[in-house]
Design an enzyme around this catalytic site. Structure first.
Site, PDB file in Angstrom:
ATOM      1  N   TYR A   1       4.156  -3.152  17.620  1.00 46.03           N
ATOM      2  CA  TYR A   1       4.853  -4.025  16.665  1.00 46.03           C
ATOM      3  C   TYR A   1       5.053  -5.404  17.288  1.00 46.03           C
ATOM      4  CZ  TYR A   1       8.574  -5.392  13.338  1.00 46.03           C
ATOM      5  OH  TYR A   1       9.348  -6.020  12.385  1.00 46.03           O
TER       6      TYR A   1
ATOM      7  N   ASN B   1       0.842  -1.218   0.000  1.00 44.95           N
ATOM      8  CA  ASN B   1       0.000   0.000   0.000  1.00 44.95           C
ATOM      9  C   ASN B   1       0.870   1.259   0.000  1.00 44.95           C
ATOM     10  OD1 ASN B   1       0.953   0.077   2.557  1.00 44.95           O
ATOM     11  ND2 ASN B   1      -1.023   0.268   3.573  1.00 44.95           N
TER      12      ASN B   1
ATOM     13  N   LYS C   1      -2.602  -3.410  12.805  1.00 47.41           N
ATOM     14  CA  LYS C   1      -3.558  -4.027  11.880  1.00 47.41           C
ATOM     15  C   LYS C   1      -2.881  -4.935  10.845  1.00 47.41           C
ATOM     16  CE  LYS C   1      -7.067  -1.522  10.292  1.00 47.41           C
ATOM     17  NZ  LYS C   1      -7.718  -0.318   9.710  1.00 47.41           N
TER      18      LYS C   1
END
Ligand code: UDP
Length: 329
Positions: A147, A34, A93
């Site tokens: 993370y 992305n 996410k």
């Protein structure tokens, strides 16, 4: 028939090197990214190839790929402490929802999936060097927790898909890796020091510089990942170079290598910055016949050549990447 391989994070540092490797192996590569932290410049050279396709897509949303898939490598994730601070929710996410989507896709396609995990699952380790059996020492709510915990969840859900659905899964625990195509402004120590040397700035050490890291050259890392994917081993495997050094000694090596006449300055140590990190790679040696081969001075020279080849403009656009258009409110 060419093997069909899906690589997420394809425009990133490791993702782009993996694309190169699988193209070289004669595979058809489908890259997804992305582009939050990735850069198309890393894969520009592949666009002319018929065996390469690219989709600008966020894998935390449903992932649809037409046709058969043999392998999936999930390498999409921010991977530097400054990135986690700036895009914490995306980091969580992509490790959790993104991994779930890709495991679902692997199940649907009957593909083997390799998940990029990290030495961060060991947190600030109390066992040294770190073996795969060590459960880690992670602060769930610290700045790195987004993370570390996403990656720990990623390992859990991957093992659940393996055990419950019989999916063929592989988990690589990647230790600090460096080389060409690292992002100059990602805040990590190697691009930071090299960028500072090239711009004629002082080198910034965080804390007293006595914390250690063990740096693995990207070619070694990619070889380890490739061998793990091709193996039949489904538990996590450390891939890294055990040659450990303090950040202070490392800064001095960089000063020598780059020939900069700048000095070292000290800044505050970030919260939860691990004091020591060194992989135990006995398992990788045993099951993959793999160990890191490229010595630090050789790898650093190649990496410095890469940073030197960047344009003046790229070099001076050194402030951290602007993520504002991606921020989830
Ligand atoms: N570090 C530093 N100066 C910098 C950037 C990083 O001294 O300009 C230190 C950082 O605090 C850490 C080590 O270098 O102890 C490695 O940092 P990096 O962000 O590269 O990776 P980490 O292993 O912490 O994820």
């Amino acid at each position: 028939m060419r093997k069909r391989v899906l690589i997420t994070g394809a425009a990133g540092f490791l993702g782009s090197h993996l694309c190169d490797r699988f193209i070289k192996e004669g595979c058809h590569v489908i890259g997804i990214d992305n582009l939050i932290t990735g850069d198309l410049a890393n894969i520009e050279h592949l666009f002319k190839l018929e065996q390469f396709e690219f989709y600008n897509h966020d894998v935390t949303k449903f992932v649809h790929v037409p046709g058969q898939l043999d392998y999936i490598l999930h390498f999409a994730s921010p991977a530097s402490p400054i990135d986690y601070l700036k895009i914490p929710i995306q980091t969580l996410k992509v490790g959790s929802l993104g991994t779930h989507n890709l495991l679902g896709l692997a199940k649907e396609k009957n593909a083997r999936i390799l998940i990029a995990s990290t030495s961060e699952v060991y947190g600030d380790p109390l066992v040294h060097p770190q073996t795969e059996e060590y459960y880690g020492n992670v602060n769930t709510i610290g700045p790195r927790g987004v993370y570390d915990e996403a990656k720990r969840f990623q390992e859990s859900i991957t093992m659940a898909y393996h055990r419950f659905h019989g999916l063929e899964t592989r988990i690589v625990r990647i230790f600090n890796t460096y080389g060409p195509r690292m992002r100059l402004n990602d805040g990590r120590v190697i691009p930071a020091f090299m960028g500072q040397a090239l711009r004629g700035e002082d080198l910034t050490i965080f804390g007293d510089g006595l914390q250690t890291r063990s740096f693995c050259y990207v070619d070694d890392q990619i070889e380890g990942i490739y061998r793990l994917l091709m193996s039949d081993y489904s538990l996590p495997v450390n891939i890294g170079n055990p040659d450990e050094i303090t950040i202070k000694d490392f800064a001095e090596e960089i000063i020598k290598l780059t020939g900069t006449d700048q000095k070292i300055i000290y800044k505050e140590l970030p919260v939860d910055d691990p004091m020591q990190r060194k992989p135990d790679t006995t398992l990788a040696k045993k099951i993959l016949g793999w160990e890191a081969k490229v010595p630090r001075n050789e790898g650093m020279k190649k990496t410095f050549e890469y940073f030197k080849s960047l344009t003046k403009e790229q070099l001076h656009k050194s402030e951290h990447k602007d993520f504002s258009k991606h921020i989830v409110k």
